[in-house]
Design a protein around this motif. Sequence first.
Motif, PDB file in Angstrom:
ATOM      1  N   PHE A 124     -12.132   7.874  13.129  1.00 24.58           N
ATOM      2  CA  PHE A 124     -12.199   8.751  11.729  1.00 24.58           C
ATOM      3  C   PHE A 124     -12.818   7.702  10.766  1.00 24.58           C
ATOM      4  O   PHE A 124     -12.339   6.740  10.530  1.00 24.58           O
ATOM      5  N   THR A 125     -13.520   8.190   9.726  1.00 29.55           N
ATOM      6  CA  THR A 125     -14.025   7.460   8.531  1.00 29.55           C
ATOM      7  C   THR A 125     -12.907   7.878   7.359  1.00 29.55           C
ATOM      8  O   THR A 125     -12.386   8.980   7.520  1.00 29.55           O
ATOM      9  N   ALA A 126     -12.204   6.787   6.853  1.00 30.71           N
ATOM     10  CA  ALA A 126     -11.056   6.858   6.087  1.00 30.71           C
ATOM     11  C   ALA A 126     -11.311   6.206   4.709  1.00 30.71           C
ATOM     12  O   ALA A 126     -12.082   5.297   4.676  1.00 30.71           O
ATOM     13  N   ASN A 127     -10.300   6.295   3.868  1.00 33.20           N
ATOM     14  CA  ASN A 127     -10.204   5.688   2.782  1.00 33.20           C
ATOM     15  C   ASN A 127      -8.690   5.442   2.282  1.00 33.20           C
ATOM     16  O   ASN A 127      -7.763   6.120   2.771  1.00 33.20           O
ATOM     17  N   ASN A 128      -8.519   4.600   1.266  1.00 34.00           N
ATOM     18  CA  ASN A 128      -7.380   4.364   0.727  1.00 34.00           C
ATOM     19  C   ASN A 128      -6.490   3.759   1.898  1.00 34.00           C
ATOM     20  O   ASN A 128      -5.365   4.211   2.179  1.00 34.00           O
ATOM     21  N   LEU A 129      -6.817   2.567   2.183  1.00 36.18           N
ATOM     22  CA  LEU A 129      -5.925   1.658   3.226  1.00 36.18           C
ATOM     23  C   LEU A 129      -4.602   1.490   2.989  1.00 36.18           C
ATOM     24  O   LEU A 129      -3.645   1.633   3.809  1.00 36.18           O
ATOM     25  N   GLN A 130      -4.316   0.991   1.748  1.00 37.27           N
ATOM     26  CA  GLN A 130      -2.852   0.602   1.342  1.00 37.27           C
ATOM     27  C   GLN A 130      -2.195   2.003   1.280  1.00 37.27           C
ATOM     28  O   GLN A 130      -0.869   2.056   2.170  1.00 37.27           O
ATOM     29  N   ALA A 131      -2.545   3.368   1.136  1.00 31.25           N
ATOM     30  CA  ALA A 131      -1.832   4.446   0.986  1.00 31.25           C
ATOM     31  C   ALA A 131      -1.668   4.935   2.603  1.00 31.25           C
ATOM     32  O   ALA A 131      -0.395   5.172   2.961  1.00 31.25           O
ATOM     33  N   THR A 132      -2.507   4.560   3.540  1.00 33.17           N
ATOM     34  CA  THR A 132      -2.476   4.758   4.913  1.00 33.17           C
ATOM     35  C   THR A 132      -1.268   3.970   5.452  1.00 33.17           C
ATOM     36  O   THR A 132      -0.464   4.377   6.193  1.00 33.17           O
ATOM     37  N   VAL A 133      -1.330   2.630   5.269  1.00 26.54           N
ATOM     38  CA  VAL A 133      -0.497   1.779   5.820  1.00 26.54           C
ATOM     39  C   VAL A 133       0.990   2.028   5.133  1.00 26.54           C
ATOM     40  O   VAL A 133       1.947   2.148   6.099  1.00 26.54           O
ATOM     41  N   ASP A 134       1.042   2.619   3.968  1.00 28.23           N
ATOM     42  CA  ASP A 134       2.113   2.770   3.560  1.00 28.23           C
ATOM     43  C   ASP A 134       2.983   4.214   4.226  1.00 28.23           C
ATOM     44  O   ASP A 134       3.941   4.180   4.597  1.00 28.23           O
TER      45      ASP A 134
END
Length: 128
Positions: free
Chosen positions: A73-83
């Motif tokens: 999937f194309t995604a955004n907001n890496l920090q929020a995803t990791v959190d």
Amino acid sequence: MAIEGMNHFTVLSKDLERSKAFYINVLGLKEGYRPPFAFPGAWLYAGNHAILHIMTGKPMPADAAGVIDHMAFTANNLQATVDTLKQHGIQYDLHRLKGLEIWQLFCHDPDGAKVELDFPANEPEPKV
């Protein structure tokens, strides 16, 4: 015939609610309309597109065919995803794709399907 793009993936699940919780609460898809099929399941949407279908009520194959290695999937907001992944205790592997420098994050859904999330190269490295 000309292929115009990917329509959807279908995953089998032993536990519909657990799978929905992963894809909705962790990955941010939304549940939407699903025709009244004779078997249980859910259609999950990104925007207006039902991109992931979950099927239950069907036995899981003893030996998975192994034809599809993973879904991406194309995604955004890496920090929020990791959190979010950490909050849910989900292990992941994160690295930059050499040459393109995009971030690739890999994890697994509750039934073991491999999920790839691709983030733009300009997103900062997440704080671990």
